[in-house]
Write a protein that holds these residues in place. Structure first.
Motif, PDB file in Angstrom:
ATOM      1  N   ASN B 208       0.825  -1.203   0.000  1.00 47.77           N
ATOM      2  CA  ASN B 208       0.000   0.000   0.000  1.00 47.77           C
ATOM      3  C   ASN B 208       0.860   1.253   0.000  1.00 47.77           C
ATOM      4  O   ASN B 208       0.595   2.219  -0.720  1.00 47.77           O
ATOM      5  N   ASP B 209       1.893   1.213   0.839  1.00 44.65           N
ATOM      6  CA  ASP B 209       2.790   2.359   0.947  1.00 44.65           C
ATOM      7  C   ASP B 209       3.421   2.669  -0.405  1.00 44.65           C
ATOM      8  O   ASP B 209       3.428   3.820  -0.877  1.00 44.65           O
ATOM      9  N   MET B 210       3.931   1.605  -1.079  1.00 49.14           N
ATOM     10  CA  MET B 210       4.619   1.806  -2.348  1.00 49.14           C
ATOM     11  C   MET B 210       3.642   2.220  -3.449  1.00 49.14           C
ATOM     12  O   MET B 210       4.006   2.908  -4.392  1.00 49.14           O
ATOM     13  N   MET B 211       2.400   1.771  -3.311  1.00 48.28           N
ATOM     14  CA  MET B 211       1.413   2.155  -4.309  1.00 48.28           C
ATOM     15  C   MET B 211       1.155   3.657  -4.266  1.00 48.28           C
ATOM     16  O   MET B 211       0.829   4.274  -5.270  1.00 48.28           O
ATOM     17  N   GLY B 212       1.298   4.233  -3.071  1.00 48.39           N
ATOM     18  CA  GLY B 212       1.143   5.683  -2.972  1.00 48.39           C
ATOM     19  C   GLY B 212       2.332   6.430  -3.548  1.00 48.39           C
ATOM     20  O   GLY B 212       2.208   7.564  -3.983  1.00 48.39           O
ATOM     21  N   ARG B 213       3.509   5.785  -3.523  1.00 46.70           N
ATOM     22  CA  ARG B 213       4.695   6.470  -4.049  1.00 46.70           C
ATOM     23  C   ARG B 213       4.857   6.264  -5.546  1.00 46.70           C
ATOM     24  O   ARG B 213       5.242   7.172  -6.267  1.00 46.70           O
ATOM     25  N   PHE B 214       4.653   5.012  -5.994  1.00 45.96           N
ATOM     26  CA  PHE B 214       4.858   4.711  -7.417  1.00 45.96           C
ATOM     27  C   PHE B 214       3.585   4.100  -7.997  1.00 45.96           C
ATOM     28  O   PHE B 214       3.525   2.895  -8.215  1.00 45.96           O
ATOM     29  N   PRO B 215       2.552   4.915  -8.225  1.00 45.88           N
ATOM     30  CA  PRO B 215       1.278   4.340  -8.655  1.00 45.88           C
ATOM     31  C   PRO B 215       1.332   3.684 -10.027  1.00 45.88           C
ATOM     32  O   PRO B 215       0.463   2.887 -10.359  1.00 45.88           O
ATOM     33  N   ASN B 216       2.366   3.961 -10.821  1.00 46.69           N
ATOM     34  CA  ASN B 216       2.415   3.371 -12.151  1.00 46.69           C
ATOM     35  C   ASN B 216       2.798   1.898 -12.121  1.00 46.69           C
ATOM     36  O   ASN B 216       2.537   1.164 -13.056  1.00 46.69           O
ATOM     37  N   GLU B 217       3.442   1.473 -11.018  1.00 43.25           N
ATOM     38  CA  GLU B 217       3.888   0.080 -10.944  1.00 43.25           C
ATOM     39  C   GLU B 217       2.849  -0.799 -10.276  1.00 43.25           C
ATOM     40  O   GLU B 217       3.171  -1.845  -9.719  1.00 43.25           O
ATOM     41  N   LYS B 218       1.582  -0.376 -10.354  1.00 49.01           N
ATOM     42  CA  LYS B 218       0.525  -1.035  -9.606  1.00 49.01           C
ATOM     43  C   LYS B 218       0.494  -2.554  -9.784  1.00 49.01           C
ATOM     44  O   LYS B 218       0.506  -3.297  -8.805  1.00 49.01           O
ATOM     45  N   SER B 219       0.508  -3.010 -11.054  1.00 50.12           N
ATOM     46  CA  SER B 219       0.275  -4.438 -11.267  1.00 50.12           C
ATOM     47  C   SER B 219       1.456  -5.260 -10.742  1.00 50.12           C
ATOM     48  O   SER B 219       1.258  -6.326 -10.154  1.00 50.12           O
ATOM     49  N   LYS B 220       2.673  -4.737 -10.920  1.00 50.87           N
ATOM     50  CA  LYS B 220       3.824  -5.507 -10.432  1.00 50.87           C
ATOM     51  C   LYS B 220       3.816  -5.599  -8.918  1.00 50.87           C
ATOM     52  O   LYS B 220       4.108  -6.641  -8.340  1.00 50.87           O
ATOM     53  N   ILE B 221       3.467  -4.473  -8.264  1.00 52.72           N
ATOM     54  CA  ILE B 221       3.426  -4.491  -6.796  1.00 52.72           C
ATOM     55  C   ILE B 221       2.388  -5.485  -6.309  1.00 52.72           C
ATOM     56  O   ILE B 221       2.632  -6.275  -5.395  1.00 52.72           O
ATOM     57  N   MET B 222       1.223  -5.463  -6.963  1.00 52.85           N
ATOM     58  CA  MET B 222       0.155  -6.361  -6.508  1.00 52.85           C
ATOM     59  C   MET B 222       0.564  -7.812  -6.683  1.00 52.85           C
ATOM     60  O   MET B 222       0.274  -8.652  -5.835  1.00 52.85           O
ATOM     61  N   ARG B 223       1.247  -8.100  -7.809  1.00 53.20           N
ATOM     62  CA  ARG B 223       1.635  -9.482  -8.039  1.00 53.20           C
ATOM     63  C   ARG B 223       2.626  -9.951  -6.971  1.00 53.20           C
ATOM     64  O   ARG B 223       2.495 -11.040  -6.411  1.00 53.20           O
ATOM     65  N   THR B 224       3.600  -9.100  -6.659  1.00 53.02           N
ATOM     66  CA  THR B 224       4.561  -9.477  -5.626  1.00 53.02           C
ATOM     67  C   THR B 224       3.867  -9.656  -4.288  1.00 53.02           C
ATOM     68  O   THR B 224       4.204 -10.552  -3.518  1.00 53.02           O
ATOM     69  N   MET B 225       2.880  -8.795  -4.044  1.00 49.47           N
ATOM     70  CA  MET B 225       2.159  -8.902  -2.771  1.00 49.47           C
ATOM     71  C   MET B 225       1.456 -10.256  -2.668  1.00 49.47           C
ATOM     72  O   MET B 225       1.565 -10.945  -1.651  1.00 49.47           O
ATOM     73  N   PHE B 226       0.753 -10.629  -3.764  1.00 49.22           N
ATOM     74  CA  PHE B 226       0.063 -11.926  -3.747  1.00 49.22           C
ATOM     75  C   PHE B 226       1.037 -13.059  -3.460  1.00 49.22           C
ATOM     76  O   PHE B 226       0.806 -13.902  -2.594  1.00 49.22           O
ATOM     77  N   LEU B 227       2.147 -13.047  -4.202  1.00 50.36           N
ATOM     78  CA  LEU B 227       3.092 -14.143  -4.102  1.00 50.36           C
ATOM     79  C   LEU B 227       3.716 -14.191  -2.715  1.00 50.36           C
ATOM     80  O   LEU B 227       3.767 -15.252  -2.075  1.00 50.36           O
ATOM     81  N   GLY B 228       4.182 -13.021  -2.247  1.00 55.53           N
ATOM     82  CA  GLY B 228       4.830 -12.987  -0.942  1.00 55.53           C
ATOM     83  C   GLY B 228       3.880 -13.390   0.160  1.00 55.53           C
ATOM     84  O   GLY B 228       4.228 -14.158   1.055  1.00 55.53           O
TER      85      GLY B 228
ATOM     86  N   ALA C  38      10.529  -6.912  -0.515  1.00 55.13           N
ATOM     87  CA  ALA C  38      10.560  -7.198  -1.952  1.00 55.13           C
ATOM     88  C   ALA C  38       9.578  -6.304  -2.691  1.00 55.13           C
ATOM     89  O   ALA C  38       9.875  -5.798  -3.779  1.00 55.13           O
ATOM     90  N   CYS C  39       8.403  -6.079  -2.096  1.00 55.81           N
ATOM     91  CA  CYS C  39       7.411  -5.156  -2.686  1.00 55.81           C
ATOM     92  C   CYS C  39       8.058  -3.782  -2.862  1.00 55.81           C
ATOM     93  O   CYS C  39       7.937  -3.155  -3.920  1.00 55.81           O
ATOM     94  N   GLU C  40       8.742  -3.337  -1.819  1.00 55.75           N
ATOM     95  CA  GLU C  40       9.372  -2.026  -1.870  1.00 55.75           C
ATOM     96  C   GLU C  40      10.406  -1.984  -2.990  1.00 55.75           C
ATOM     97  O   GLU C  40      10.447  -1.039  -3.798  1.00 55.75           O
ATOM     98  N   GLY C  41      11.229  -3.054  -3.050  1.00 55.25           N
ATOM     99  CA  GLY C  41      12.266  -3.086  -4.065  1.00 55.25           C
ATOM    100  C   GLY C  41      11.696  -3.069  -5.465  1.00 55.25           C
ATOM    101  O   GLY C  41      12.212  -2.372  -6.354  1.00 55.25           O
ATOM    102  N   ILE C  42      10.637  -3.839  -5.676  1.00 57.28           N
ATOM    103  CA  ILE C  42      10.056  -3.905  -7.016  1.00 57.28           C
ATOM    104  C   ILE C  42       9.455  -2.569  -7.405  1.00 57.28           C
ATOM    105  O   ILE C  42       9.552  -2.120  -8.556  1.00 57.28           O
ATOM    106  N   ALA C  43       8.860  -1.872  -6.416  1.00 60.23           N
ATOM    107  CA  ALA C  43       8.302  -0.559  -6.745  1.00 60.23           C
ATOM    108  C   ALA C  43       9.409   0.416  -7.106  1.00 60.23           C
ATOM    109  O   ALA C  43       9.268   1.244  -7.997  1.00 60.23           O
ATOM    110  N   ARG C  44      10.557   0.301  -6.438  1.00 56.67           N
ATOM    111  CA  ARG C  44      11.632   1.256  -6.700  1.00 56.67           C
ATOM    112  C   ARG C  44      12.386   0.946  -7.980  1.00 56.67           C
ATOM    113  O   ARG C  44      12.821   1.869  -8.675  1.00 56.67           O
ATOM    114  N   SER C  45      12.616  -0.331  -8.267  1.00 57.57           N
ATOM    115  CA  SER C  45      13.289  -0.642  -9.530  1.00 57.57           C
ATOM    116  C   SER C  45      12.548  -1.757 -10.251  1.00 57.57           C
ATOM    117  O   SER C  45      12.913  -2.921 -10.155  1.00 57.57           O
TER     118      SER C  45
END
Lengths: 303, 250, 81
Positions: B208-228, C38-45
């Motif tokens: 959620n935090d990263m989604m507020g900072r980098f909203p363009n990477e939404k789908s990648k963040i969500m996928r990592t979240m699911f997996l993790g 890892a979420c943080e890292g992926i968002a940053r790069s």
């Protein structure tokens, strides 16, 4: 300002109405509702469903055990001849469980076959809505595959997509409130089988890529890795965790829906809850299962 | 062993108390975390206070799901049990274990859901334009964190309703064995959901935090979240397996 | 089953439950921490997404090993005493 479109809300409402209609039409939660006093307490309840919750849980989730304990012939909702055949093959005591499971698996398979054939019939020309949905699933999963495994390993996509669509449809089929319908994934055998195959495919792929010795070196190397036996246990625990994750979530949803409908004396069916577990949890778990399978393969391939 | 029906009642009431008492601890903490971040967000972005308020309320409601589960189990223990002498020690220990399972089991998930909601409020305050995407991600993350609470609820229901009555003429050693097995199942899933619930909450919060900072990477963040989140859940699943074995396999 | 045997087995079962429960606590938090970072890292790069995902999974697999030890010990306690 133009009115904002809310496609998700629309889909949600459509699903809700359809499910409510199905509940009413199927007669699953039907007419005989009694309102009045019983032993000095005010009660509203469904007379048709008067049973002990404990017996019902055993009947729903351990049907073979229920059959063994009570000896009642359960309703089989299917062809009598086929059931007789099952009795011969599996023996009287565990026929009903395997019959239920294989019937639901057959239904899911036929449904998938029907969808596939009906889409293939008019593949060219203006795409229909189901075709768009399945093409969307395919292309997005293909993208995941090419990101995780690399561009030259895209031929894993059909397996991954089949896994996703099979688990997804299996989870969704529990939404149909017809008596005797259950998710095939609720039976532990199905997720366990899928999980065993995933781990087997992971190791076969690893052997293909690194060679037999190159793969075994990771495990049998007492100098570098003195706890190698526990690594083997860890590989087995992959099967346990990937399959019990799916099984536990689906079973949990089913048990919670049953207990909640018994708390309201089977007067109403908890449609919202059933949709949460069927659509939301079902989709997420199917996605998670396929993504885990994909990344397990990916970890072995790219090193 | 001599048995009187009061033992079942004592166990059930004790279980109900444990269930709500322990389960409510982190439900309160989690809701508080969300409200704190919400208030801070209103200070930063007074213009979008409506949106923040909505996110905060929805997040708090979702974070209290596990607390509501423990309330339901406590209610069932008080009003929905069967008081018969045939139940015996089996029923008594199963009721106590159901309370323990749900009480301890809602500790981790509520804390995790609270952290996730708090980070979502922070993100909304940072990027009010992407508020709806963050809200959706927050709800999904909280639902993932509460999967382990659902496992605890399932074990509590099974302990409540699928434990058989104590068979007549059974030996004392066998009674002690089964009693301890049920208690062990409760402890296993209760403690076992604590870590995964908190961990998944941390994953969802970071997402959620990263989604507020980098909203363009939404789908990648969500996928990592699911997996993790799915992998972090595996120890909760081992606990579920052990609990099932302890209830059914002996 | 006589009384002493029953008590021994009962202790083993309670121990199995506590072992798996407590043993799941640490790995759960730890794996969650890994995945969060890892979420943080992926968002940053985001261009290194697959590398980060792989590191995350391997790291989680290693952190999970204590959870697997607990699983093994509980299964031993349940089935072999």
């Amino acid at each position: 300002m133009a009115k904002k479109k809310r496609p998700m809300l629309k889909i949600f409402i459509i699903f809700f109405v359809v499910e409510a209609l199905l509940v009413v039409l199927s007669g699953n939660f039907s007419k005989q509702i009694q309102i009045g006093f019983d032993k000095g307490k005010f009660v509203i309840r469904n007379i048709e469903y008067e049973y002990n919750l404990q017996d019902k849980i055993t009947e729903e989730f351990q049907i073979d055990e229920y059959f063994r304990q009570t000896g009642e012939t359960p309703e089989i909702y299917g062809s009598e001849k086929l059931y007789e055949f099952f009795k011969k093959v599996f023996g009287e005591k565990s026929a009903i469980g395997s019959f239920q499971l294989l019937r639901m698996l057959l239904i899911v398979d036929l449904l998938l076959l029907f969808i596939a054939l009906s889409i293939r019939k008019k593949l060219f020309g203006r795409p229909s809505k189901p075709q768009i949905l399945f093409e969307m699933i395919y292309t997005s999963l293909e993208q995941f595959v090419s990101e995780t495994l690399g561009k030259d390993k895209v031929h894993y996509t059909p397996y991954i997509v089949t896994l996703f669509i099979f688990i997804w449809v299996s989870n969704l089929i529990g939404l149909i409130p017809i008596p005797g319908f259950m998710e095939p994934t609720r039976n532990l055998n199905v997720p366990l089988g899928l999980g065993v195959f995933v781990v087997a495919i992971v190791h076969i792929t690893a052997i293909k890529v690194k060679g037999l010795w190159g793969h075994l070196k990771n495990y049998i190397n007492p100098v570098k890795n003195p706890l190698f036996l526990l690594d083997i246990v860890g590989e087995m625990s992959k099967v346990v965790s990937i399959s019990f994750r799916l099984f536990g979530n689906v079973l949990g949803g089913a048990i919670i829906i049953l207990v909640v409908s018994s708390l309201v004396n089977f007067v109403v069916f908890p449609i919202g809850l059933s949709m949460f577990f069927g659509i939301f949890v079902g989709t997420i778990q199917a996605f998670v299962f396929t993504m885990l399978a994909l990344t397990y393969i990916g970890v072995e391939i790219t090193e | 062993m001599s048995f009187s029906i009061e033992v079942i009642q004592i166990a059930a009431y004790l279980g109900a108390g444990i269930s709500v008492g322990i389960g409510a601890i982190t439900t309160g903490i989690g809701s508080g975390l969300i409200a704190g971040e919400g208030a801070l967000g209103v200070m930063k972005q007074p213009k979008s206070s409506d949106q923040l308020f909505r996110t905060m309320l929805i997040g708090q409601a979702a974070a209290q799901t596990a607390g509501i589960f423990s309330l339901v189990v406590a209610m069932l223990l008080i009003y929905g049990r069967s008081d018969t002498a045939e139940g015996g020690w089996f029923k008594a220990s199963a009721y106590l274990a159901a309370g323990i399972a749900m009480g301890l089991g809602s500790l981790g998930p509520s804390l995790g859901a609270g952290y996730s909601g708090g980070q979502a409020c922070k993100s909304v305050a940072r990027m009010p334009k992407h508020g709806n995407a963050i809200l959706g991600n927050m709800l999904i993350g909280q639902a993932l964190a509460q999967t382990s609470a659902i496992f605890a609820l399932v074990v509590a229901f099974l302990l409540l309703y699928s434990v058989p009555d104590q068979p007549a003429g059974i030996s004392v050693g066998r009674i002690i064995l089964k009693t301890m097995a049920f208690l062990g199942a409760g402890f296993s899933i209760g403690f076992g959901t604590l870590g995964p619930g908190t961990g998944i909450g941390y994953v969802a919060g970071k997402a959620n935090d990263m989604m507020g900072r980098f909203p363009n990477e939404k789908s990648k963040i969500m996928r990592t979240m699911f997996l993790g989140a799915a992998v972090s859940e595996s120890t909760a699943i081992y606990s579920l397996v052990i609990a099932f074995l302890l209830i059914f396999a002996l | 089953m006589d009384l002493a045997q029953g008590i021994v087995k009962a202790a083993a079962l309670l121990g199995a439950g506590l072992c798996m429960g407590m043993g799941a606590l640490g790995p759960g938090v730890g794996e969650g921490f890994v995945a969060g970072k890892a979420c943080e890292g992926i968002a940053r790069s985001p261009e290194n997404a697959s590398l980060i995902t792989r590191t995350m999974l391997v790291g989680q697999a290693v952190s999970e090993s204590t959870g697997i030890y607990s699983l093994v010990i509980s299964l031993l306690l349940i089935f072999s005493t």
